[in-house]
Scaffold this motif. Structure first.
Motif, mmCIF file in Angstrom:
data_model
loop_
_atom_site.group_PDB
_atom_site.id
_atom_site.type_symbol
_atom_site.label_atom_id
_atom_site.label_comp_id
_atom_site.label_asym_id
_atom_site.label_seq_id
_atom_site.Cartn_x
_atom_site.Cartn_y
_atom_site.Cartn_z
ATOM 1 N N LYS A 146 70.672 -74.361 4.875
ATOM 2 C CA LYS A 146 71.444 -74.922 3.781
ATOM 3 C C LYS A 146 72.936 -74.716 4.021
ATOM 4 C CE LYS A 146 67.793 -74.154 0.379
ATOM 5 N NZ LYS A 146 67.432 -73.515 -0.921
ATOM 6 N N GLY A 147 73.767 -75.470 3.302
ATOM 7 C CA GLY A 147 75.197 -75.355 3.491
ATOM 8 C C GLY A 147 75.705 -76.349 4.511
ATOM 9 N N LYS A 148 76.970 -76.295 4.797
ATOM 10 C CA LYS A 148 77.586 -77.283 5.672
ATOM 11 C C LYS A 148 77.316 -77.027 7.151
ATOM 12 C CE LYS A 148 81.465 -78.351 2.596
ATOM 13 N NZ LYS A 148 82.948 -78.377 2.460
ATOM 14 N N THR A 149 76.958 -75.801 7.502
ATOM 15 C CA THR A 149 76.802 -75.474 8.918
ATOM 16 C C THR A 149 75.448 -74.836 9.190
ATOM 17 O OG1 THR A 149 79.182 -74.992 8.924
ATOM 18 C CG2 THR A 149 77.943 -74.447 10.908
ATOM 19 N N PRO A 150 74.437 -75.628 9.526
ATOM 20 C CA PRO A 150 73.149 -75.041 9.897
ATOM 21 C C PRO A 150 73.273 -74.295 11.228
ATOM 22 C CG PRO A 150 73.157 -77.394 10.337
ATOM 23 C CD PRO A 150 74.440 -77.097 9.626
ATOM 24 N N HIS A 151 72.659 -73.123 11.315
ATOM 25 C CA HIS A 151 72.726 -72.359 12.554
ATOM 26 C C HIS A 151 71.623 -71.307 12.559
ATOM 27 C CE1 HIS A 151 75.167 -70.012 9.688
ATOM 28 N NE2 HIS A 151 74.796 -68.949 10.373
ATOM 29 N N VAL A 152 71.374 -70.746 13.733
ATOM 30 C CA VAL A 152 70.372 -69.694 13.886
ATOM 31 C C VAL A 152 71.032 -68.497 14.569
ATOM 32 C CG1 VAL A 152 68.083 -69.082 14.731
ATOM 33 C CG2 VAL A 152 68.621 -71.478 14.251
ATOM 34 N N LYS A 202 78.199 -58.733 16.827
ATOM 35 C CA LYS A 202 77.239 -57.683 17.119
ATOM 36 C C LYS A 202 76.790 -57.828 18.557
ATOM 37 C CE LYS A 202 72.863 -55.721 15.436
ATOM 38 N NZ LYS A 202 71.760 -55.870 14.448
ATOM 39 N N HIS A 203 76.673 -56.714 19.258
ATOM 40 C CA HIS A 203 76.242 -56.735 20.652
ATOM 41 C C HIS A 203 74.842 -57.318 20.792
ATOM 42 C CE1 HIS A 203 75.548 -55.562 24.762
ATOM 43 N NE2 HIS A 203 74.487 -54.863 24.399
ATOM 44 N N ASN A 204 74.662 -58.150 21.820
ATOM 45 C CA ASN A 204 73.373 -58.768 22.144
ATOM 46 C C ASN A 204 72.885 -59.676 21.024
ATOM 47 O OD1 ASN A 204 71.220 -59.346 23.840
ATOM 48 N ND2 ASN A 204 70.067 -57.508 23.287
ATOM 49 N N ARG A 205 73.834 -60.277 20.315
ATOM 50 C CA ARG A 205 73.522 -61.253 19.273
ATOM 51 C C ARG A 205 73.865 -62.647 19.776
ATOM 52 N NH1 ARG A 205 75.459 -60.548 13.088
ATOM 53 N NH2 ARG A 205 73.332 -59.712 12.951
ATOM 54 N N ALA A 206 73.017 -63.623 19.472
ATOM 55 C CA ALA A 206 73.260 -65.016 19.842
ATOM 56 C C ALA A 206 73.315 -65.867 18.576
ATOM 57 C CB ALA A 206 72.159 -65.538 20.762
ATOM 58 N N VAL A 207 74.230 -66.831 18.561
ATOM 59 C CA VAL A 207 74.282 -67.798 17.461
ATOM 60 C C VAL A 207 74.180 -69.186 18.074
ATOM 61 C CG1 VAL A 207 76.821 -67.731 17.441
ATOM 62 C CG2 VAL A 207 75.590 -68.652 15.474
ATOM 63 N N PHE A 208 73.282 -70.002 17.519
ATOM 64 C CA PHE A 208 72.959 -71.313 18.066
ATOM 65 C C PHE A 208 73.234 -72.354 16.995
ATOM 66 C CE2 PHE A 208 69.634 -74.456 19.546
ATOM 67 C CZ PHE A 208 70.229 -74.732 20.767
ATOM 68 N N PHE A 209 74.022 -73.388 17.309
ATOM 69 C CA PHE A 209 74.466 -74.320 16.271
ATOM 70 C C PHE A 209 74.842 -75.664 16.884
ATOM 71 C CE2 PHE A 209 77.955 -71.811 17.871
ATOM 72 C CZ PHE A 209 78.982 -72.717 18.080
ATOM 73 N N PRO A 210 74.812 -76.742 16.077
ATOM 74 C CA PRO A 210 75.275 -78.041 16.568
ATOM 75 C C PRO A 210 76.767 -77.975 16.900
ATOM 76 C CG PRO A 210 73.939 -78.298 14.585
ATOM 77 C CD PRO A 210 74.234 -76.844 14.712
ATOM 78 N N SER A 211 77.125 -78.483 18.057
ATOM 79 C CA SER A 211 78.490 -78.328 18.578
ATOM 80 C C SER A 211 79.543 -79.044 17.757
ATOM 81 C CB SER A 211 78.540 -78.842 20.025
ATOM 82 O OG SER A 211 77.615 -78.172 20.837
ATOM 83 N N MET A 212 79.145 -79.990 16.915
ATOM 84 C CA MET A 212 80.108 -80.772 16.145
ATOM 85 C C MET A 212 80.837 -79.941 15.092
ATOM 86 S SD MET A 212 77.682 -82.879 13.461
ATOM 87 C CE MET A 212 76.608 -83.526 14.733
ATOM 88 N N PHE A 213 80.260 -78.788 14.718
ATOM 89 C CA PHE A 213 80.862 -77.977 13.666
ATOM 90 C C PHE A 213 81.944 -77.065 14.231
ATOM 91 C CE2 PHE A 213 76.633 -78.971 11.943
ATOM 92 C CZ PHE A 213 77.015 -79.528 10.721
ATOM 93 N N GLU A 214 83.103 -77.067 13.583
ATOM 94 C CA GLU A 214 84.187 -76.218 14.048
ATOM 95 C C GLU A 214 83.805 -74.734 13.897
ATOM 96 O OE1 GLU A 214 87.977 -77.188 12.273
ATOM 97 O OE2 GLU A 214 88.378 -78.573 13.935
ATOM 98 N N HIS A 215 84.277 -73.949 14.856
ATOM 99 C CA HIS A 215 84.026 -72.514 14.854
ATOM 100 C C HIS A 215 85.213 -71.834 15.516
ATOM 101 C CE1 HIS A 215 82.322 -74.513 18.386
ATOM 102 N NE2 HIS A 215 82.577 -73.409 19.082
ATOM 103 N N ARG A 216 85.348 -70.530 15.315
ATOM 104 C CA ARG A 216 86.515 -69.841 15.876
ATOM 105 C C ARG A 216 86.224 -68.352 16.049
ATOM 106 N NH1 ARG A 216 90.280 -70.559 10.426
ATOM 107 N NH2 ARG A 216 88.888 -69.391 9.032
ATOM 108 N N VAL A 217 87.081 -67.730 16.860
ATOM 109 C CA VAL A 217 87.048 -66.286 17.099
ATOM 110 C C VAL A 217 88.412 -65.739 16.726
ATOM 111 C CG1 VAL A 217 86.791 -64.459 18.822
ATOM 112 C CG2 VAL A 217 85.371 -66.529 18.973
ATOM 113 N N SER A 218 88.442 -64.776 15.791
ATOM 114 C CA SER A 218 89.713 -64.203 15.352
ATOM 115 C C SER A 218 90.278 -63.277 16.431
ATOM 116 C CB SER A 218 89.519 -63.436 14.046
ATOM 117 O OG SER A 218 88.723 -62.291 14.256
ATOM 118 N N PRO A 219 91.583 -62.996 16.389
ATOM 119 C CA PRO A 219 92.211 -62.161 17.428
ATOM 120 C C PRO A 219 91.570 -60.780 17.546
ATOM 121 C CG PRO A 219 93.891 -63.280 16.151
ATOM 122 C CD PRO A 219 92.582 -63.528 15.439
ATOM 123 N N VAL A 220 91.400 -60.363 18.786
ATOM 124 C CA VAL A 220 90.929 -59.009 19.087
ATOM 125 C C VAL A 220 92.126 -58.061 19.047
ATOM 126 C CG1 VAL A 220 90.067 -57.535 20.957
ATOM 127 C CG2 VAL A 220 88.936 -59.725 20.449
#
Length: 247
Positions: free
Chosen positions: A43-49, A199-217
């Protein structure tokens, strides 16, 4: 936007449906039992696993060895100096080290890569049954014909701002040494304001059309050696005309 290189693998991990685990010696091996913890968001705008424990403990050890080997190279590519997503003024949206690992191997030599070998997981029936629950987006995964792999490594003040990928599906797998020597490096889908905790050894799988980002380390202190920041192994899946696929 991610660069679609000429080094597309000749077969997508979505196909065939049968399990085909291959060792570095090119002999069939028994598929290890997975211990995934799965969070499915339909549910929601970004389906993912989200998959926790994506790699088995033995696989995890081998992945660390491979990541450390890439990081030991004298010449390391920078995301901001390559084809990468940009703002309207042409400024790169990413600042990070990256590795196009297909460039390290011949087609036959890829069997020596643990990262490539462990893509047997995306061909298992267990994985397919999970992805089938994300309708209708799942159809675009099962119709893919090729995949490509890219590794990002982030240290102090490095990031990847909001962008979409030029593929059908993306899988990001995170590796972090504990105890963690940094803050930040968070992952989220800005349009739906959905955050997936790093989280270490975590995978997220999602349709590529949805915008995503990584905040500064933000490193607590400058590490004495490379490898104490944030790694992302990304597998991209795409439908390509057969004549355009190498192999």
């Amino acid at each position: 936007m991610n660069d679609l290189t000429n080094n597309i693998r000749p077969r997508s991990s979505a196909n065939p449906n049968t399990i085909q685990a291959i060792s570095s010696a090119n002999k069939p091996i028994e598929t290890p039992q997975q211990n995934w913890e799965v969070q499915l968001t339909k549910k929601g705008k970004t389906p993912h696993v989200v998959f926790d424990n994506w790699y088995t403990p033995e696989e995890e050890k081998n992945i660390w060895k491979e990541l450390d080997w890439y990081s030991s190279q004298e010449s390391i590519e920078r995301a901001e100096n390559t084809m990468v997503a940009t703002y309207d003024d042409g400024t790169p949206k990413s600042k990070a080290s990256r590795f196009h690992i297909e460039e390290f191997y011949t087609l036959k030599g890829r069997q020596r890569s643990h990262i490539f070998n462990y893509m047997y997981k995306q061909r298992t029936q267990e994985f397919h049954n999970i992805i089938r629950q994300i309708k209708p987006f799942c159809n675009s995964f099962f119709s893919t014909t090729a995949d490509s792999t890219l590794i990002h490594y982030y240290e102090n003040n490095e990031y990847y701002d909001a962008h979409a990928d030029d593929y059908a599906w993306s899988m990001c797998i995170w590796f972090v040494r504990e105890p963690r020597l940094f803050d930040g490096g968070d992952f989220d889908f800005p349009d739906s304001k959905q955050k997936v905790e790093l989280k270490h050894n975590r995978a997220v799988f999602f349709p590529s059309m949805f915008e995503h980002r990584v905040s500064p380390v933000k490193m607590h202190t400058e590490p004495k050696e490379v490898g104490y920041g944030r790694y992302t192994i990304t597998h991209f899946y795409v439908a390509m005309p057969r004549g355009n696929i190498q192999g």
